[in-house]
Design a protein around this motif. Sequence first.
Motif, PDB file in Angstrom:
ATOM      1  N   SER A 162      19.452  32.813 -41.604  1.00 61.94           N
ATOM      2  CA  SER A 162      18.873  32.346 -40.344  1.00 61.94           C
ATOM      3  C   SER A 162      19.003  30.841 -40.204  1.00 61.94           C
ATOM      4  N   LEU A 163      19.369  30.424 -39.009  1.00 66.74           N
ATOM      5  CA  LEU A 163      19.205  29.025 -38.607  1.00 66.74           C
ATOM      6  C   LEU A 163      18.079  29.013 -37.586  1.00 66.74           C
ATOM      7  N   GLY A 164      16.971  28.391 -37.936  1.00 70.25           N
ATOM      8  CA  GLY A 164      15.814  28.365 -37.058  1.00 70.25           C
ATOM      9  C   GLY A 164      15.846  27.144 -36.160  1.00 70.25           C
ATOM     10  N   VAL A 165      15.870  27.358 -34.846  1.00 76.15           N
ATOM     11  CA  VAL A 165      16.031  26.273 -33.878  1.00 76.15           C
ATOM     12  C   VAL A 165      14.693  26.019 -33.185  1.00 76.15           C
ATOM     13  N   GLY A 166      14.069  24.907 -33.502  1.00 72.78           N
ATOM     14  CA  GLY A 166      12.766  24.571 -32.948  1.00 72.78           C
ATOM     15  C   GLY A 166      12.819  24.308 -31.455  1.00 72.78           C
ATOM     16  N   ALA A 167      11.848  24.883 -30.727  1.00 75.10           N
ATOM     17  CA  ALA A 167      11.829  24.778 -29.261  1.00 75.10           C
ATOM     18  C   ALA A 167      11.058  23.554 -28.807  1.00 75.10           C
TER      19      ALA A 167
ATOM     20  N   ARG B 233      24.483  31.704 -51.902  1.00 71.04           N
ATOM     21  CA  ARG B 233      25.516  32.660 -51.507  1.00 71.04           C
ATOM     22  C   ARG B 233      25.313  33.157 -50.075  1.00 71.04           C
ATOM     23  N   GLY B 234      24.873  32.240 -49.238  1.00 71.59           N
ATOM     24  CA  GLY B 234      24.717  32.538 -47.817  1.00 71.59           C
ATOM     25  C   GLY B 234      23.421  33.221 -47.447  1.00 71.59           C
ATOM     26  N   ASN B 235      22.544  33.446 -48.419  1.00 66.61           N
ATOM     27  CA  ASN B 235      21.262  34.099 -48.151  1.00 66.61           C
ATOM     28  C   ASN B 235      20.173  33.035 -48.043  1.00 66.61           C
ATOM     29  N   PHE B 236      20.086  32.424 -46.881  1.00 69.09           N
ATOM     30  CA  PHE B 236      19.187  31.286 -46.713  1.00 69.09           C
ATOM     31  C   PHE B 236      18.694  31.208 -45.281  1.00 69.09           C
ATOM     32  N   GLU B 237      17.682  30.400 -45.115  1.00 65.28           N
ATOM     33  CA  GLU B 237      17.200  30.016 -43.797  1.00 65.28           C
ATOM     34  C   GLU B 237      17.025  28.497 -43.813  1.00 65.28           C
ATOM     35  N   VAL B 238      17.474  27.836 -42.760  1.00 64.04           N
ATOM     36  CA  VAL B 238      17.208  26.414 -42.581  1.00 64.04           C
ATOM     37  C   VAL B 238      16.455  26.255 -41.267  1.00 64.04           C
ATOM     38  N   LYS B 239      15.255  25.699 -41.332  1.00 63.59           N
ATOM     39  CA  LYS B 239      14.476  25.454 -40.128  1.00 63.59           C
ATOM     40  C   LYS B 239      14.707  24.016 -39.665  1.00 63.59           C
TER      41      LYS B 239
END
Length: 640
Positions: free
Chosen positions: A151-156, A455-461
């Motif tokens: 996930s790439l978390g995009v703050g609103a 290995r691509g299993n991440f989230e960046v907020k």
Amino acid sequence: MAQPSIINAYLLENNIRIQNNPAVSPDLVLDFKGLVEEIAEEKAALLKLKDNSKADAVSQGLKKLILWPKSKFEVGNTTFYLIESKATGDSSLITLGAESLPFENIEVIDGSLTVIPLYWSNLIRLKNVVQENDRSSTIFPKAEGILEHTSLGVGARFTTLHWPAVAWSMKQCNLSMTANQNSIPRELVYDVKAMHEDRLAQVPFPFIGRNVPEGHQGQSVQGMSHASIMTYLKYGFHNNRIAWGFNADHQPIGGRFDSIENELVEGSLFATYITYDLSPELTQYNTIDDDQELEKEFEQTVDKDIYAKVLEILKEKSISVNETLVKKLITYLTPAMNKMQKRDKLYTKIREDNFTTAAGRKFFKELSIDELPGQTTTETLAVCLAMAESMDVKFNYVAPNIGFTKNFPYPDNDELQKKIVALYEIAEKFNISFGFHSGSGKSAENYAVIGKATRGNFEVKTSGRYTYEMGKALSETIYPDDKKLWEDWYNFTKDLAVEGAFSDNETQRKFAREFIEHAANAENIDSNGIFSSIESLRNALDSLKPSPDHMFWFEYNFLFVLAGEGATTLLGDHSSKGYVQRKRFYSISDEARLRYAKNVASYLLFLTHTTGLISDTIFNNASKKLNSYQQYDHLLTDIS
């Protein structure tokens, strides 16, 4: 015809309209009667849709309304379009025919033109109708596909203003993102009733030396949910069939939030991803070092079956943790984890009560432990995850504390890789992805390490970055109103910096001087003697050319959005004064909107590329296309 709700009546009374102050109300129409009257005036043009006239041609012939041609979707034999008032932004769905529709307060014009008000209650009904008919529909946020582990978390930060860029980026990359994210209730109003009745709590911000009311970005969580869905619909993003997510971030567990738990749960109904933040409850306890005291508290607090399961899980996964440490951590975590388990059941139940499909009810979960004391050790991570598993709560992500500083790169990539590898080895044993909070402002090398080590299993907020990109866009615009907004915004942060630099509050003074020194050094200005007096500091800062890269602007900028009259004394002002201020951002020129969209999209391309989610070819092609846009409409056209 239904009367406006209390919050809608208040907004109408104060001329706070959706067009330039979106997502305050849970509804996307404040004055349905007025909208129906406008639709009735132009019914002759709209009825041409029944004769298979192209929606583009119909839309061009309208005077007071916008018919969004790309919003078209079908449920069985019924075709829907989104329609909007040019003057107010009030929106509804329209359809032709006399089909029986399960919505409230419908108005039918001339027996065939049906107008469906976009009230919150109808949004719930619409989700059920759509997903019962089409399991693969992506009109609504969904918990599926890659979002289960990446996930790439995009703050609103700027609600409707940033979503076109996010939609464009997902389309160009053919990649799902957590395209709507914000902290509740710190940044979003959790309940508009509480706002209207002046019951919002004060949130401490030590670095500015004062408190700011909850929901300091101005919009409600329901309003943000509703507006995101309809923004993506109007530009036809649903036609791409790319799933997108909505993260109710930092959902606070325990502490003072026990009293508003139901409202938090209700507000986050459409979230497809919940972050459980244990810190409010944990701040009420301390880890116990004395063996006798620990044993006593352990006996009184901990469920022995849970303890036994935790030990069994750790053994099965070949994770070695000292048993005394296990007791210490479980004793410390138990009150918060119990409340987390209760909250999880509430999030599950409200979806079962409101949504009729399995796809509509499903949501992903993250355990946030990044605010536990100190940086997270492998032992702490292992015990937390073993506890969650023993309590039958399945998490998709876990966010430990790895020493990230907001908006700053991690200085040592080798050290970062070692930390991530060690912690991810534990998370992987539980089939859980690694969440990185405070993800804005990291270096390309940092992001590359994140992608490879997990290995691509991440989230960046990311969140604060998108406020920065607005400042950058406004600082480069040519339009006088945009330039004035930037000037006022920058001066506001400068005033806060000067005020803070001479504050009696040690924390406030420390941070303000650090931010100022950072800006001075970046501009090669000697900071010696700069704090000898308020006058000398003011003169030094006035000599700087305003820049979004100045640290004091970067750190204080978010406070300007809802500052009544733009004053440093009226922060988080939910009165009409605060919304008059907020209106300025939603009234910027198309040139500034294009600059902002290109900035946001460029940053998202950078994130997806450096973390390894897209290839060089996709990155290069998308970047070339993005740079080619000279008009905002051209970017919007390429969303679908």
